[in-house]
Design a protein around this motif. Structure first.
Motif, mmCIF file in Angstrom:
data_model
loop_
_atom_site.group_PDB
_atom_site.id
_atom_site.type_symbol
_atom_site.label_atom_id
_atom_site.label_comp_id
_atom_site.label_asym_id
_atom_site.label_seq_id
_atom_site.Cartn_x
_atom_site.Cartn_y
_atom_site.Cartn_z
ATOM 1 N N VAL A 145 -33.834 -36.296 16.298
ATOM 2 C CA VAL A 145 -33.603 -35.415 15.150
ATOM 3 C C VAL A 145 -33.746 -33.959 15.595
ATOM 4 O O VAL A 145 -34.745 -33.609 16.224
ATOM 5 C CB VAL A 145 -34.614 -35.717 14.021
ATOM 6 N N PRO A 146 -32.780 -33.107 15.285
ATOM 7 C CA PRO A 146 -32.937 -31.696 15.650
ATOM 8 C C PRO A 146 -33.896 -30.977 14.714
ATOM 9 O O PRO A 146 -33.968 -31.293 13.513
ATOM 10 C CB PRO A 146 -31.515 -31.143 15.498
ATOM 11 N N ALA A 147 -34.624 -30.025 15.250
ATOM 12 C CA ALA A 147 -35.453 -29.131 14.428
ATOM 13 C C ALA A 147 -34.694 -27.815 14.320
ATOM 14 O O ALA A 147 -34.627 -27.041 15.282
ATOM 15 C CB ALA A 147 -36.817 -28.917 15.060
ATOM 16 N N LEU A 148 -34.103 -27.568 13.167
ATOM 17 C CA LEU A 148 -33.296 -26.377 12.965
ATOM 18 C C LEU A 148 -34.168 -25.125 12.957
ATOM 19 O O LEU A 148 -35.281 -25.144 12.422
ATOM 20 C CB LEU A 148 -32.526 -26.469 11.651
ATOM 21 N N ILE A 149 -33.670 -24.068 13.545
ATOM 22 C CA ILE A 149 -34.367 -22.782 13.510
ATOM 23 C C ILE A 149 -33.802 -22.001 12.333
ATOM 24 O O ILE A 149 -32.664 -21.544 12.358
ATOM 25 C CB ILE A 149 -34.185 -22.022 14.838
ATOM 26 N N LEU A 150 -34.604 -21.891 11.275
ATOM 27 C CA LEU A 150 -34.130 -21.285 10.033
ATOM 28 C C LEU A 150 -34.273 -19.771 10.029
ATOM 29 O O LEU A 150 -33.462 -19.070 9.435
ATOM 30 C CB LEU A 150 -34.889 -21.872 8.844
ATOM 31 N N SER A 151 -35.323 -19.270 10.667
ATOM 32 C CA SER A 151 -35.584 -17.835 10.632
ATOM 33 C C SER A 151 -36.620 -17.490 11.687
ATOM 34 O O SER A 151 -37.416 -18.347 12.094
ATOM 35 C CB SER A 151 -36.093 -17.419 9.244
ATOM 36 N N GLY A 152 -36.607 -16.240 12.124
ATOM 37 C CA GLY A 152 -37.608 -15.785 13.081
ATOM 38 C C GLY A 152 -37.742 -14.279 13.047
ATOM 39 O O GLY A 152 -36.763 -13.561 12.820
ATOM 40 N N VAL A 153 -38.961 -13.805 13.249
ATOM 41 C CA VAL A 153 -39.224 -12.366 13.293
ATOM 42 C C VAL A 153 -40.178 -12.071 14.432
ATOM 43 O O VAL A 153 -40.959 -12.917 14.856
ATOM 44 C CB VAL A 153 -39.822 -11.830 11.966
ATOM 45 N N GLN A 154 -40.113 -10.835 14.919
ATOM 46 C CA GLN A 154 -41.055 -10.372 15.934
ATOM 47 C C GLN A 154 -41.134 -8.857 15.862
ATOM 48 O O GLN A 154 -40.236 -8.207 15.325
ATOM 49 C CB GLN A 154 -40.605 -10.781 17.329
ATOM 50 N N GLY A 155 -42.218 -8.302 16.395
ATOM 51 C CA GLY A 155 -42.308 -6.859 16.488
ATOM 52 C C GLY A 155 -43.645 -6.315 16.040
ATOM 53 O O GLY A 155 -44.655 -7.026 15.997
ATOM 54 N N ALA A 156 -43.640 -5.034 15.706
ATOM 55 C CA ALA A 156 -44.852 -4.338 15.287
ATOM 56 C C ALA A 156 -44.452 -3.122 14.470
ATOM 57 O O ALA A 156 -43.501 -2.418 14.808
ATOM 58 C CB ALA A 156 -45.676 -3.899 16.496
ATOM 59 N N ALA A 157 -45.178 -2.883 13.392
ATOM 60 C CA ALA A 157 -44.904 -1.722 12.548
ATOM 61 C C ALA A 157 -45.504 -0.463 13.158
ATOM 62 O O ALA A 157 -46.394 -0.522 14.010
ATOM 63 C CB ALA A 157 -45.487 -1.940 11.152
ATOM 64 N N ALA A 158 -45.022 0.685 12.704
ATOM 65 C CA ALA A 158 -45.652 1.950 13.086
ATOM 66 C C ALA A 158 -47.115 1.912 12.682
ATOM 67 O O ALA A 158 -47.476 1.407 11.621
ATOM 68 C CB ALA A 158 -44.946 3.107 12.388
ATOM 69 N N GLY A 159 -47.984 2.429 13.556
ATOM 70 C CA GLY A 159 -49.416 2.368 13.270
ATOM 71 C C GLY A 159 -50.047 1.070 13.712
ATOM 72 O O GLY A 159 -51.197 0.780 13.386
ATOM 73 N N TRP A 160 -49.326 0.269 14.489
ATOM 74 C CA TRP A 160 -49.892 -0.970 15.032
ATOM 75 C C TRP A 160 -49.635 -0.969 16.525
ATOM 76 O O TRP A 160 -50.126 -0.112 17.264
ATOM 77 C CB TRP A 160 -49.265 -2.204 14.354
ATOM 78 N N SER A 161 -48.859 -1.864 17.044
ATOM 79 C CA SER A 161 -48.402 -1.883 18.426
ATOM 80 C C SER A 161 -49.535 -1.581 19.411
ATOM 81 O O SER A 161 -50.583 -2.211 19.359
ATOM 82 C CB SER A 161 -47.237 -0.901 18.599
ATOM 83 N N GLU A 162 -49.336 -0.590 20.290
ATOM 84 C CA GLU A 162 -50.304 -0.293 21.350
ATOM 85 C C GLU A 162 -51.177 0.908 20.997
ATOM 86 O O GLU A 162 -51.549 1.694 21.867
ATOM 87 C CB GLU A 162 -49.566 -0.027 22.673
#
Length: 387
Positions: A230-247
């Protein structure tokens, strides 16, 4: 063509977990083993893989792995920058983007660790900057302890929520013979009496360190019928960082959150066409339990503040009785830790089958990448019924 459901995971493979520093294989050998097992699971020819994605400073480059497999062509080879375990879902998303855009047909997403190859705490190299070390902060547990203490004191999330994350993982691990904690349950007394690592984190609030590897194969949903299972469909994905977060190093605007800002989470749900209440099962990256609690709240799966303690209980997070089963193979805390790649495998197994603690009728499986990291990520998987 919509991104939603246009790609799918059709195979998973893993080596199991070794006590850190005890693997007889190098990191590359572990990864090759995991990819071959994923191919066996999918009924795929390893030579047909034409893309490779990893994260977190993996020492095994895709080109080298492809050469060892004897692939016909490498069309896509990349690694997610930053975030450590925050990149696990991002790696899946990157593979899906490659397939969706026609840059590759079959992408292996993998992560491997062997202390004999990579050294101690290879997953944390580069994360402890001079601001930390100058003040005696030398380990990830100390950094996450600072943020967790703020979560408890300022946001007023009860510490019982952290305990629930830990005990849930250990509970599920007792049905998983491959888990490091199999046969070693943890109850309230053992949890509470365990030694401090960095207050407010006890021993059992902390993930493990293991040698091992795991991999999944991402292909076009249109071609998923060419593969086994059975396939596991990839419905949605996000990544990143908002301003004031990150490094920004301890100056984050939302210091006690996991880093999943509202706009990011909104995109995740909108892309999948669902809301947090539709999630049937979740694999939540727990480098430590405090960040895991924060990430569950960030995604709207649980209320914040004192009410979090009413939702985040062992009863509500376990397969047998819960409305939101999490970390159903034991998670980083109790199954084993290879930078969280095991969570990807378990998120997919809840759709494809093979989980040691399957959620009956699960259609929506959520993967949450490493929280309180510079970069964070999430992926929603769906059953064929969600297409």
């Amino acid at each position: 063509m919509s991104f939603r459901g246009s790609t799918a995971v059709v195979g998973t493979g893993s080596t199991g977990y070794y006590k850190r520093g005890t693997s007889p294989l190098t990191s590359a050998q572990l990864i090759l083993t995991a990819i071959l097992r994923a191919c066996e699971d999918a009924g795929a020819d390893p030579r047909s893989i034409d893309g490779f994605v990893s994260y977190g400073g993996d020492s095994s480059e895709g080109l080298a792995i492809g050469a060892a497999l004897g692939v016909r062509e490498v069309r896509w080879s990349t690694e997610v920058w930053g975030g450590g375990g925050g990149g696990i879902a991002a790696a899946v998303n990157c593979a899906a983007a490659a397939v969706y855009s026609g840059q590759a047909d079959c992408v292996a997403v993998y992560r491997g660790l062997s202390e004999g190859t990579d050294g101690r705490r290879a997953f944390a190299k580069g994360h402890i900057g001079s601001l930390y070390t100058a003040h005696g902060v030398l380990a990830p547990a100390q950094i996450c302890a600072l943020r967790t203490q703020r979560l408890l004191e300022v946001d007023r999330v009860p510490r019982s929520a952290m305990e629930a994350i830990s005990l849930t993982g250990y509970h599920h691990a007792q049905n998983n013979p491959d888990a490091v904690a199999y046969g070693h349950p943890v109850d309230h007394t053992r949890y509470e009496n365990s030694r401090w690592i960095s207050e407010p984190l006890h021993l059992f609030d902390c993930s493990r360190e293991n040698d091992g590897a795991a991999a999944v194969l991402v292909v076009s949903a249109e071609r998923s019928g060419d593969y086994r299972g059975v396939p596991a469909l990839i419905l949605s994905g996000v990544q990143g960082a908002a301003a004031g977060w990150s490094e920004s190093v301890e100056n984050e605007t939302d210091y006690s959150t996991a880093g999943f800002h509202p706009a990011m989470v909104a995109r995740l749900w909108a892309g999948a066409g669902i809301g947090p209440g539709d999630v049937d099962v979740a694999q939540v990256y727990e480098n430590f339990t405090g960040p895991a609690v924060a990430s569950i709240i960030d995604h709207g799966l649980s209320p914040g503040g004192p009410a979090a303690g009413e939702f985040l209980t062992v009863e509500n997070l376990t397969v047998e009785t819960g409305t939101l089963p999490i970390n159903t193979a034991g998670g980083n805390i109790a199954e084993g830790f290879v930078h969280g790649i095991g969570l990807v495998v378990e998120a997919v197994r809840q759709i494809r089958g093979g989980s040691p603690n399957p959620v009956a009728g699960a259609d929506i499986s959520l993967l949450i990448g490493g929280p309180m990291a510079p970069l964070v990520s999430s992926t929603v998987f769906g059953s064929p019924a969600t297409a």
